[in-house]
Design a protein around this motif. Sequence first.
Motif, PDB file in Angstrom:
ATOM      1  N   GLY A   1       0.795  -1.223   0.000  1.00 30.07           N
ATOM      2  CA  GLY A   1       0.000   0.000   0.000  1.00 30.07           C
ATOM      3  C   GLY A   1       0.824   1.267   0.000  1.00 30.07           C
ATOM      4  O   GLY A   1       0.292   2.365   0.073  1.00 30.07           O
ATOM      5  N   SER A   2       2.136   1.130  -0.107  1.00 30.03           N
ATOM      6  CA  SER A   2       3.008   2.300  -0.104  1.00 30.03           C
ATOM      7  C   SER A   2       4.181   2.023  -1.038  1.00 30.03           C
ATOM      8  O   SER A   2       4.055   1.265  -1.993  1.00 30.03           O
ATOM      9  N   GLY A   3       5.305   2.660  -0.765  1.00 33.25           N
ATOM     10  CA  GLY A   3       6.475   2.483  -1.599  1.00 33.25           C
ATOM     11  C   GLY A   3       7.680   3.161  -1.006  1.00 33.25           C
ATOM     12  O   GLY A   3       7.613   3.751   0.076  1.00 33.25           O
ATOM     13  N   VAL A   4       8.783   3.066  -1.725  1.00 33.15           N
ATOM     14  CA  VAL A   4      10.039   3.666  -1.293  1.00 33.15           C
ATOM     15  C   VAL A   4      10.736   4.305  -2.492  1.00 33.15           C
ATOM     16  O   VAL A   4      10.573   3.860  -3.627  1.00 33.15           O
ATOM     17  N   LEU A   5      11.500   5.331  -2.210  1.00 31.36           N
ATOM     18  CA  LEU A   5      12.377   5.918  -3.217  1.00 31.36           C
ATOM     19  C   LEU A   5      13.713   5.198  -3.102  1.00 31.36           C
ATOM     20  O   LEU A   5      14.276   5.086  -2.015  1.00 31.36           O
ATOM     21  N   VAL A   6      14.211   4.693  -4.230  1.00 32.33           N
ATOM     22  CA  VAL A   6      15.445   3.918  -4.262  1.00 32.33           C
ATOM     23  C   VAL A   6      16.495   4.720  -5.022  1.00 32.33           C
ATOM     24  O   VAL A   6      16.229   5.214  -6.125  1.00 32.33           O
ATOM     25  N   ASP A   7      17.681   4.861  -4.429  1.00 35.60           N
ATOM     26  CA  ASP A   7      18.787   5.533  -5.107  1.00 35.60           C
ATOM     27  C   ASP A   7      19.341   4.618  -6.190  1.00 35.60           C
ATOM     28  O   ASP A   7      19.576   3.432  -5.969  1.00 35.60           O
ATOM     29  N   MET A   8      19.550   5.187  -7.361  1.00 34.03           N
ATOM     30  CA  MET A   8      20.057   4.439  -8.502  1.00 34.03           C
ATOM     31  C   MET A   8      21.393   5.052  -8.932  1.00 34.03           C
ATOM     32  O   MET A   8      21.713   6.176  -8.556  1.00 34.03           O
ATOM     33  N   PRO A   9      22.159   4.336  -9.760  1.00 35.56           N
ATOM     34  CA  PRO A   9      23.419   4.889 -10.257  1.00 35.56           C
ATOM     35  C   PRO A   9      23.189   6.202 -11.012  1.00 35.56           C
ATOM     36  O   PRO A   9      22.137   6.413 -11.597  1.00 35.56           O
ATOM     37  N   GLY A  10      24.174   7.058 -10.980  1.00 35.78           N
ATOM     38  CA  GLY A  10      24.095   8.319 -11.699  1.00 35.78           C
ATOM     39  C   GLY A  10      23.250   9.359 -10.999  1.00 35.78           C
ATOM     40  O   GLY A  10      22.691  10.243 -11.635  1.00 35.78           O
ATOM     41  N   ASN A  11      23.122   9.253  -9.674  1.00 35.99           N
ATOM     42  CA  ASN A  11      22.373  10.219  -8.873  1.00 35.99           C
ATOM     43  C   ASN A  11      20.890  10.260  -9.244  1.00 35.99           C
ATOM     44  O   ASN A  11      20.232  11.275  -9.097  1.00 35.99           O
ATOM     45  N   ALA A  12      20.362   9.153  -9.756  1.00 36.36           N
ATOM     46  CA  ALA A  12      18.943   9.051 -10.109  1.00 36.36           C
ATOM     47  C   ALA A  12      18.192   8.346  -8.991  1.00 36.36           C
ATOM     48  O   ALA A  12      18.792   7.722  -8.118  1.00 36.36           O
ATOM     49  N   GLN A  13      16.874   8.460  -9.023  1.00 34.31           N
ATOM     50  CA  GLN A  13      16.028   7.750  -8.075  1.00 34.31           C
ATOM     51  C   GLN A  13      14.906   7.056  -8.822  1.00 34.31           C
ATOM     52  O   GLN A  13      14.562   7.419  -9.946  1.00 34.31           O
ATOM     53  N   LEU A  14      14.339   6.047  -8.166  1.00 36.46           N
ATOM     54  CA  LEU A  14      13.237   5.278  -8.706  1.00 36.46           C
ATOM     55  C   LEU A  14      12.216   5.116  -7.591  1.00 36.46           C
ATOM     56  O   LEU A  14      12.587   4.885  -6.439  1.00 36.46           O
ATOM     57  N   LEU A  15      10.939   5.280  -7.897  1.00 32.22           N
ATOM     58  CA  LEU A  15       9.874   5.051  -6.933  1.00 32.22           C
ATOM     59  C   LEU A  15       9.371   3.630  -7.139  1.00 32.22           C
ATOM     60  O   LEU A  15       8.865   3.300  -8.205  1.00 32.22           O
ATOM     61  N   VAL A  16       9.543   2.778  -6.120  1.00 38.79           N
ATOM     62  CA  VAL A  16       9.084   1.394  -6.178  1.00 38.79           C
ATOM     63  C   VAL A  16       7.893   1.270  -5.238  1.00 38.79           C
ATOM     64  O   VAL A  16       7.983   1.661  -4.071  1.00 38.79           O
ATOM     65  N   VAL A  17       6.772   0.769  -5.752  1.00 38.88           N
ATOM     66  CA  VAL A  17       5.536   0.687  -4.974  1.00 38.88           C
ATOM     67  C   VAL A  17       5.020  -0.752  -4.948  1.00 38.88           C
ATOM     68  O   VAL A  17       5.340  -1.559  -5.815  1.00 38.88           O
ATOM     69  N   GLN A  18       4.215  -1.040  -3.929  1.00 38.50           N
ATOM     70  CA  GLN A  18       3.537  -2.333  -3.813  1.00 38.50           C
ATOM     71  C   GLN A  18       2.058  -2.033  -3.538  1.00 38.50           C
ATOM     72  O   GLN A  18       1.621  -2.023  -2.394  1.00 38.50           O
ATOM     73  N   PRO A  19       1.270  -1.754  -4.596  1.00 34.20           N
ATOM     74  CA  PRO A  19      -0.131  -1.384  -4.413  1.00 34.20           C
ATOM     75  C   PRO A  19      -0.945  -2.463  -3.697  1.00 34.20           C
ATOM     76  O   PRO A  19      -1.832  -2.162  -2.910  1.00 34.20           O
ATOM     77  N   GLN A  20      -0.656  -3.734  -3.999  1.00 34.87           N
ATOM     78  CA  GLN A  20      -1.300  -4.872  -3.351  1.00 34.87           C
ATOM     79  C   GLN A  20      -0.205  -5.881  -3.040  1.00 34.87           C
ATOM     80  O   GLN A  20       0.840  -5.895  -3.695  1.00 34.87           O
ATOM     81  N   SER A  21      -0.444  -6.735  -2.089  1.00 33.91           N
ATOM     82  CA  SER A  21       0.552  -7.717  -1.676  1.00 33.91           C
ATOM     83  C   SER A  21       1.075  -8.517  -2.871  1.00 33.91           C
ATOM     84  O   SER A  21       0.301  -9.108  -3.622  1.00 33.91           O
ATOM     85  N   GLY A  22       2.382  -8.477  -3.077  1.00 30.30           N
ATOM     86  CA  GLY A  22       3.022  -9.221  -4.149  1.00 30.30           C
ATOM     87  C   GLY A  22       3.020  -8.552  -5.507  1.00 30.30           C
ATOM     88  O   GLY A  22       3.577  -9.076  -6.466  1.00 30.30           O
ATOM     89  N   GLU A  23       2.413  -7.371  -5.630  1.00 29.74           N
ATOM     90  CA  GLU A  23       2.364  -6.626  -6.893  1.00 29.74           C
ATOM     91  C   GLU A  23       3.316  -5.440  -6.785  1.00 29.74           C
ATOM     92  O   GLU A  23       3.099  -4.539  -5.983  1.00 29.74           O
TER      93      GLU A  23
END
Length: 95
Positions: free
Chosen positions: A10-32
Amino acid sequence: MTSAASVPVGSGVLVDMPGNAQLLVVQPQSGEFRAFNPACPHVGSLVNPPAGGVITCPLHGSAFDPSSGAVRKGPATSGLTEVAISVSGQDLLLS
């Protein structure tokens, strides 16, 4: 990239990626799991992880669907750009 266990249902996290980029990873429903470029398409501000079933841009209030990245409320006129990820055991990886 990150572990599945680090992404709350039901939430997510911001993940640091190479090259000073970020990615928003979410789990809207369990396992998705979904990943998006966290730059709001309106003016490029960083969006917040989902809360209350919606991803919100704190700058102007645009709202996005955490399952698809589609815009729910402007001023943004387009959704978040999805990034392909896959699950390998407990790890989430870029596809």
